[in-house]
Design an enzyme around this catalytic site. Structure first.
Site, PDB file in Angstrom:
ATOM      1  N   SER A  98       3.594   0.598   7.623  1.00  0.00           N
ATOM      2  CA  SER A  98       4.539  -0.024   7.266  1.00  0.00           C
ATOM      3  C   SER A  98       6.215   0.385   8.500  1.00  0.00           C
ATOM      4  O   SER A  98       5.900  -0.268   9.637  1.00  0.00           O
ATOM      5  CB  SER A  98       5.514   0.531   6.075  1.00  0.00           C
ATOM      6  OG  SER A  98       6.770  -0.354   5.150  1.00  0.00           O
ATOM      7  N   ASP A 159       1.663  -9.252   0.197  1.00  0.00           N
ATOM      8  CA  ASP A 159       2.868  -8.418   0.868  1.00  0.00           C
ATOM      9  C   ASP A 159       3.961  -8.823   0.677  1.00  0.00           C
ATOM     10  O   ASP A 159       4.022  -9.809   1.493  1.00  0.00           O
ATOM     11  CB  ASP A 159       2.284  -7.674   2.313  1.00  0.00           C
ATOM     12  CG  ASP A 159       3.140  -6.737   2.625  1.00  0.00           C
ATOM     13  OD1 ASP A 159       4.867  -6.882   1.918  1.00  0.00           O
ATOM     14  OD2 ASP A 159       3.129  -5.637   3.298  1.00  0.00           O
ATOM     15  N   HIS A 186       1.730  -3.727  -0.440  1.00  0.00           N
ATOM     16  CA  HIS A 186       2.260  -3.579   0.816  1.00  0.00           C
ATOM     17  C   HIS A 186       1.725  -2.385   0.957  1.00  0.00           C
ATOM     18  O   HIS A 186       2.225  -1.334  -0.320  1.00  0.00           O
ATOM     19  CB  HIS A 186       4.144  -3.813   0.865  1.00  0.00           C
ATOM     20  CG  HIS A 186       4.288  -3.101   1.788  1.00  0.00           C
ATOM     21  ND1 HIS A 186       4.645  -3.359   2.984  1.00  0.00           N
ATOM     22  CD2 HIS A 186       5.252  -1.782   1.703  1.00  0.00           C
ATOM     23  CE1 HIS A 186       4.620  -2.887   4.287  1.00  0.00           C
ATOM     24  NE2 HIS A 186       5.811  -1.785   3.456  1.00  0.00           N
TER      25      HIS A 186
END
Length: 213
Positions: A98, A159, A186
């Site tokens: 991320s 995601d 995610h």
């Protein structure tokens, strides 16, 4: 001594949390590498999906401020990541999730601008830097392709930041990048076959860069 991989967590988590999130992949890699997990530089509330599972694991950290499409220019803490990279290394690669993948992209670009290149970067659910030309007059321009380090981009089909991960991939040289999709959101992949495939690719990237059989 095993070669080291730098591991950068996502926003609103921590090195300790990322160690848990990446446990499936790290178990396969541990015979081959030393995985070094480090904390971001900014205190922040817990990130998406962190609670309630990781409740009580404060402080939660982030790497940079990028709220609502605005990002600091230049990233004032890049020098801290460079110092950490030099102090805890040498590293042969990066695993990042991320916002950690965004921080890794800044670091890789900084290294390449100075003639340094890692064996690989494995980027999971990455978010794209708004400004990559750090410290130049062209800071507002996104230059593509910009990074030639061998990159592995891991994107979940569900995601909500999938489009950003796909844009991030475009900032890496196409002949040097690989894409692995997984049926998830995610988070780090949970499928054993995906993690086995990722580990083999990471090991192969390191071996090819060092002329191992």
């Amino acid at each position: 001594m095993l070669p080291k991989i730098l591991c950068l967590h996502g926003s609103g988590t921590s090195a300790a949390i990322f160690h848990i999130q990446a446990i499936r992949l790290s178990r396969i890699l541990q015979p081959h590498f030393e995985l070094v997990y480090v904390d971001g530089f900014i205190d922040t509330p817990p990130g998406p999906g962190v609670l309630p599972f990781f409740e009580g694991m404060e402080p939660y950290k982030r790497w940079l401020t990028d709220k609502d499409g605005h990002e600091e220019n230049p990233w004032p803490d890049l020098h801290k990541l460079v110092e950490l990279f030099n102090r805890k290394g040498p590293f042969v690669g990066i695993i990042a999730f991320s916002q950690g993948a965004k921080a890794a992209t800044y670091l890789l670009r900084w290294l390449e601008q100075r003639g340094q290149q890692l064996d690989f970067a494995a980027l999971f659910g990455g978010t794209v830097p708004f400004r990559l030309a750090i410290g130049t007059e062209e800071w507002a321009k996104l230059i593509k392709p910009t990074i030639i380090t061998r990159s592995i981009h891991v994107i979940g089909d569900d995601d909500p930041w999938r489009s950003e991960s796909e844009v991030l991939m475009e900032h890496y040289d196409k002949p040097s990048r690989s894409l692995i999709r997984h049926k998830g959101g995610h988070h780090m992949p949970v499928d054993p076959d995906i993690n086995d495939k990722l580990a083999k690719l990471i090991i192969a990237c390191h071996a090819e860069s060092n002329d191992y059989p």
